[in-house]
Every structure is written in structure tokens, then in C-alpha cells.
Design a protein around this motif. Structure first.
Motif, PDB file in Angstrom:
ATOM      1  N   LEU A 116       0.853  -1.057   0.067  1.00  8.21           N
ATOM      2  CA  LEU A 116       0.099   0.046  -0.115  1.00  8.21           C
ATOM      3  C   LEU A 116       0.905   1.298  -0.120  1.00  8.21           C
ATOM      4  O   LEU A 116       0.452   2.144  -0.691  1.00  8.21           O
ATOM      5  N   LEU A 117       1.763   1.138   0.804  1.00  8.97           N
ATOM      6  CA  LEU A 117       2.835   2.466   1.073  1.00  8.97           C
ATOM      7  C   LEU A 117       3.589   2.736  -0.345  1.00  8.97           C
ATOM      8  O   LEU A 117       3.502   3.905  -0.722  1.00  8.97           O
ATOM      9  N   GLN A 123       1.959   6.109  -7.237  1.00  6.04           N
ATOM     10  CA  GLN A 123       0.606   6.679  -7.840  1.00  6.04           C
ATOM     11  C   GLN A 123       0.208   8.001  -7.424  1.00  6.04           C
ATOM     12  O   GLN A 123      -0.707   8.856  -7.883  1.00  6.04           O
ATOM     13  N   HIS A 124      -0.064   8.360  -6.101  1.00  2.00           N
ATOM     14  CA  HIS A 124      -0.505   9.325  -5.404  1.00  2.00           C
ATOM     15  C   HIS A 124       0.485  10.203  -4.547  1.00  2.00           C
ATOM     16  O   HIS A 124       0.367  10.190  -3.434  1.00  2.00           O
ATOM     17  N   PRO A 125       1.523  10.681  -5.130  1.00  2.00           N
ATOM     18  CA  PRO A 125       2.659  11.210  -4.282  1.00  2.00           C
ATOM     19  C   PRO A 125       2.336  12.449  -3.447  1.00  2.00           C
ATOM     20  O   PRO A 125       2.867  12.949  -2.516  1.00  2.00           O
ATOM     21  N   GLU A 126       1.043  13.053  -3.878  1.00  2.00           N
ATOM     22  CA  GLU A 126       0.661  14.091  -3.219  1.00  2.00           C
ATOM     23  C   GLU A 126       0.010  13.655  -1.724  1.00  2.00           C
ATOM     24  O   GLU A 126      -0.261  14.693  -0.927  1.00  2.00           O
ATOM     25  N   ILE A 127      -0.570  12.568  -1.505  1.00  2.00           N
ATOM     26  CA  ILE A 127      -1.202  12.127  -0.478  1.00  2.00           C
ATOM     27  C   ILE A 127      -0.053  11.743   0.546  1.00  2.00           C
ATOM     28  O   ILE A 127       0.665  10.854   0.269  1.00  2.00           O
ATOM     29  N   GLN A 128      -0.096  12.268   1.681  1.00  2.00           N
ATOM     30  CA  GLN A 128       1.046  12.002   3.015  1.00  2.00           C
ATOM     31  C   GLN A 128       0.312  10.826   3.495  1.00  2.00           C
ATOM     32  O   GLN A 128      -0.817  10.913   3.745  1.00  2.00           O
ATOM     33  N   MET A 129       1.205  10.043   3.935  1.00  2.00           N
ATOM     34  CA  MET A 129       1.108   8.814   4.911  1.00  2.00           C
ATOM     35  C   MET A 129       1.560   9.000   6.199  1.00  2.00           C
ATOM     36  O   MET A 129       2.711   9.083   6.116  1.00  2.00           O
ATOM     37  N   GLU A 130       0.857   8.579   7.336  1.00  2.00           N
ATOM     38  CA  GLU A 130       1.613   8.397   8.549  1.00  2.00           C
ATOM     39  C   GLU A 130       1.105   7.073   8.935  1.00  2.00           C
ATOM     40  O   GLU A 130      -0.015   6.764   8.977  1.00  2.00           O
ATOM     41  N   PHE A 131       2.027   6.256   9.663  1.00  2.00           N
ATOM     42  CA  PHE A 131       1.896   4.942  10.037  1.00  2.00           C
ATOM     43  C   PHE A 131       1.966   5.099  11.719  1.00  2.00           C
ATOM     44  O   PHE A 131       2.916   5.540  12.150  1.00  2.00           O
ATOM     45  N   HIS A 290     -10.042   8.121   0.942  1.00  2.00           N
ATOM     46  CA  HIS A 290     -10.901   7.547   0.051  1.00  2.00           C
ATOM     47  C   HIS A 290     -10.008   6.655  -0.940  1.00  2.00           C
ATOM     48  O   HIS A 290     -10.098   5.655  -1.324  1.00  2.00           O
ATOM     49  N   LEU A 291      -8.858   7.281  -1.564  1.00  2.00           N
ATOM     50  CA  LEU A 291      -7.992   6.892  -2.492  1.00  2.00           C
ATOM     51  C   LEU A 291      -7.123   5.646  -1.680  1.00  2.00           C
ATOM     52  O   LEU A 291      -7.033   4.624  -2.497  1.00  2.00           O
ATOM     53  N   VAL A 292      -6.779   5.865  -0.751  1.00  2.00           N
ATOM     54  CA  VAL A 292      -6.195   4.851   0.160  1.00  2.00           C
ATOM     55  C   VAL A 292      -7.033   3.539   0.512  1.00  2.00           C
ATOM     56  O   VAL A 292      -6.707   2.460   0.091  1.00  2.00           O
ATOM     57  N   GLU A 294      -9.592   2.827  -1.671  1.00  2.41           N
ATOM     58  CA  GLU A 294      -9.645   2.114  -2.790  1.00  2.41           C
ATOM     59  C   GLU A 294      -8.448   1.468  -3.318  1.00  2.41           C
ATOM     60  O   GLU A 294      -8.756   0.204  -3.852  1.00  2.41           O
ATOM     61  N   GLU A 295      -7.257   1.539  -2.888  1.00  2.11           N
ATOM     62  CA  GLU A 295      -6.332   1.187  -3.194  1.00  2.11           C
ATOM     63  C   GLU A 295      -6.122  -0.049  -2.209  1.00  2.11           C
ATOM     64  O   GLU A 295      -5.456  -1.068  -3.000  1.00  2.11           O
ATOM     65  N   LEU A 296      -6.482  -0.219  -1.148  1.00  2.00           N
ATOM     66  CA  LEU A 296      -6.565  -1.307  -0.330  1.00  2.00           C
ATOM     67  C   LEU A 296      -7.485  -2.498  -0.993  1.00  2.00           C
ATOM     68  O   LEU A 296      -7.131  -3.481  -1.107  1.00  2.00           O
ATOM     69  N   ARG A 297      -8.644  -2.030  -1.386  1.00  2.00           N
ATOM     70  CA  ARG A 297      -9.594  -2.977  -2.167  1.00  2.00           C
ATOM     71  C   ARG A 297      -9.049  -3.572  -3.230  1.00  2.00           C
ATOM     72  O   ARG A 297      -9.058  -4.843  -3.576  1.00  2.00           O
ATOM     73  N   ARG A 298      -8.337  -2.912  -4.081  1.00  2.00           N
ATOM     74  CA  ARG A 298      -7.700  -3.313  -5.260  1.00  2.00           C
ATOM     75  C   ARG A 298      -6.617  -4.292  -4.764  1.00  2.00           C
ATOM     76  O   ARG A 298      -6.211  -5.376  -5.457  1.00  2.00           O
TER      77      ARG A 298
END
Length: 322
Positions: A116-117, A123-131, A290-292, A294-298
């Protein structure tokens, strides 16, 4: 001359309707372009005229014409719609700049979370992710109190303000001490596995982890000879197994990790026990979340139903020892 005070009682949709009618000068055509009925369009224009206390259009036998007041409003209305659109874009950018905070159980950290990360970064570098790392007992409260936005976990959540969706089920493998007879085996049966005491997780750390493991074995009509409570930390559990007195269950993806004194063997039978799902607050989700999701579902195939039931009535009784 004293200026009249305009009643600020109008909506953005009224300005949009006004501009379309000003361009077409035809109520029927404008209504079709706006996907509304002609009476609705007429009511919107009338409401706008009442707010400004002026006539914006005149109707005659020759058709519809815009008034001098209407021509004055044209530039203002265009400016308002442009500003609203710009504000919407800025708000979306601001929302996207807010990191999507994820808490993931150990079952998802070996395969699903890294994929996922990596995919989101590409594909979505504009989305920041924090774990966020948390023990199981803290996760639901963290989600409800908005400290995290999404839980990736192995057990369903039942709360009015939280939604849960199953994603996939992972095959289990046997985690055994690296000694005979296991060190010379390439696979193991469920019946052979349950001869060893099973390392479980304390109910204080994970209420339903043990019922889930027992239910996976119960599908094959067997139960461990004995249960031994241990910590939830994966490395600590491997160290206990390496001690040579207990066995454990783990997701197949964990086989990628090497730990001295421990071997992992696939089961001859299909043992499905580790269920991955996601939980989020029961409200409108951000574009990034929402993008995260959808990517998890895929990535997981979006399986919606659990493979293993964890009702306690389906679990064979077993004796727990310290």
C-alpha cells in the motif's frame, strides 16, 4: 441618495442558473442545460430578484431579454462562481496536504501495508501517509477520537460510529522450533501441529486473537493439547517458540522474516485464519482516505465476507497454562 440594503438571501446555484439563462435567454433551454424543471428555474430567478429587489429579466412576445440590472450582475456572478471554484480547489489541496494516519495490525505489516505504501507513493505522491503503532486495545479508541483515520486489522469492529469492511483472508503457517522432527519436514498436518502446546495471546492484549486461532483449527476437528499465553509482539513470540516448548500460528506473509531457532512449515490442509479488514469512522471520508481505501480494495481483492467464524461456540475447549 440612501442606498437600499440588499437582503443576502441567495445560493450559489441561483447565480449559476442566472448565468445560463443570461446566455441562452430561453427558460426551457436553460432548464435543460441545468438538468432541472422550468418551474424550478423560474423560482430560482424570482428568488434572486427578490433578494436584490430588482428585475433581472424581462419577458415579452419577442422573448426573454436581460435588464440593465441583470447586465450589472453578470460580472459579479461570474466572479462569485470563480471564487467559489478557487476556494474549493484550495480546500481540496489543504485536505490532501493532511496526512492519512493508518494503524495496522501485525498481520498486515508483512505484505499488505508495504504494498500500500509503495503504491501510494508511486501513484499518489501528493497524499501524505503516517503509520501509527498501537497495541490492539488502543486502536478503536484512537479511531473514534480522531487520532487515526484508518485501521487495518484482523478482527471486526462493532461500534455505531465505525464501519468495518473485510478485505481478504491469509493462509496460516505453523511456527515451530527448529528441531526434529520439524527441521526435516517440508510441510505439516494439522493433527501433527496440535501435539505441541499452542502459544496464544493474552486476552488483555487481544480479546479475540485466541478464539480466531482456535476456530481455524476447529474447522479441521482438532484442538491444541494445551494453550500457553504469551505476548502479542511478533519477535517476542518467535523467541518463545525458539525456546523449543511451544508452537504458534502466523500468517503466510510472515514467512519472509528469518528468526534463528524457528522454522515455518505450510500446512497440508488449507488453514485460513488471519482475516484482514479495514475500519473507519462513519462519516464522509476525505479524498486522501478514499484513495487509500480504494487502493486497499484493489490490492487485496476486496473480499467482503469472513472465511473463519470466531464465535466461541465453534471453538474446542483447551486448557490454558501460564
Amino acid at each position: 441618495m440612501r442606498m437600499r440594503r440588499v437582503r443576502m438571501d441567495f445560493r450559489i446555484s441561483q447565480f449559476r442558473s442566472f448565468l445560463v439563462l443570461a446566455e441562452t435567454l430561453n427558460y426551457a433551454k436553460a432548464a435543460r442545460l441545468l438538468y432541472m424543471s422550468q418551474p424550478t428555474l423560474t423560482a430560482q430567478i424570482k428568488s434572486l430578484e427578490d433578494s436584490f429587489e430588482v428585475r433581472l429579466f424581462e419577458r415579452s412576445r419577442q422573448g426573454v431579454s436581460i435588464t440593465a440590472a441583470g447586465r450589472e450582475l453578470l460580472g459579479v456572478a461570474r466572479g462569485i462562481l470563480e471564487q467559489v471554484e478557487q476556494a474549493g480547489n484550495r480546500m481540496k489541496q489543504a485536505e490532501a496536504s493532511q496526512p492519512v494516519r493508518i494503524c495496522c495490525s501485525q498481520a498486515g505489516q508483512f505484505e499488505v501495508l508495504p504494498k500500500l505504501l509503495r503504491t501510494m507513493a508511486e501513484q499518489h505522491p501528493e497524499i501524505q501517509m503516517e503509520f501509527k503503532a498501537m497495541v490492539p486495545g488502543e486502536r478503536l479508541q484512537a479511531l473514534q477520537s480522531r487520532r487515526v483515520d484508518l485501521l487495518m486489522m484482523t478482527l471486526p469492529v462493532y461500534a455505531e460510529d465505525v464501519q468495518f469492511e473485510y478485505l481478504c483472508s491469509e493462509s496460516m503457517v505453523a511456527v515451530l522450533p527448529d528441531r526434529e522432527p520439524y527441521s526435516s519436514m517440508t510441510e505439516i498436518s494439522v493433527a501433527e501441529f496440535v501435539r505441541e502446546p499452542l502459544l496464544t495471546v493474552s486476552a488483555k492484549e487481544c480479546l479475540r486473537c485466541t478464539p480466531l486461532a482456535l476456530a481455524a483449527l476447529a474447522q479441521h476437528g482438532v484442538a491444541p493439547v494445551r494453550l500457553v499465553e504469551g505476548p502479542i509482539d511478533h519477535n517476542a513470540r518467535l523467541a518463545i517458540v525458539a525456546g523449543g516448548r511451544v508452537a504458534a500460528l502466523a500468517g503466510k506473509a510472515s514467512s519472509q522474516l528469518h528468526f534463528p531457532g524457528v522454522i515455518r512449515l505450510p500446512f497440508r490442509e488449507s488453514v485460513q485464519g488471519s482475516q484482514m479488514g479495514m475500519a473507519w469512522r462513519n462519516e464522509e471520508v476525505s479524498e486522501g482516505l478514499h484513495l487509500v481505501m480504494e487502493e486497499l480494495r484493489r490490492l487485496t481483492g476486496g473480499q467482503r465476507e469472513p472465511v473463519v467464524s470466531v464465535r466461541n461456540s465453534e471453538v474446542f475447549p483447551a486448557r490454558i497454562s501460564a
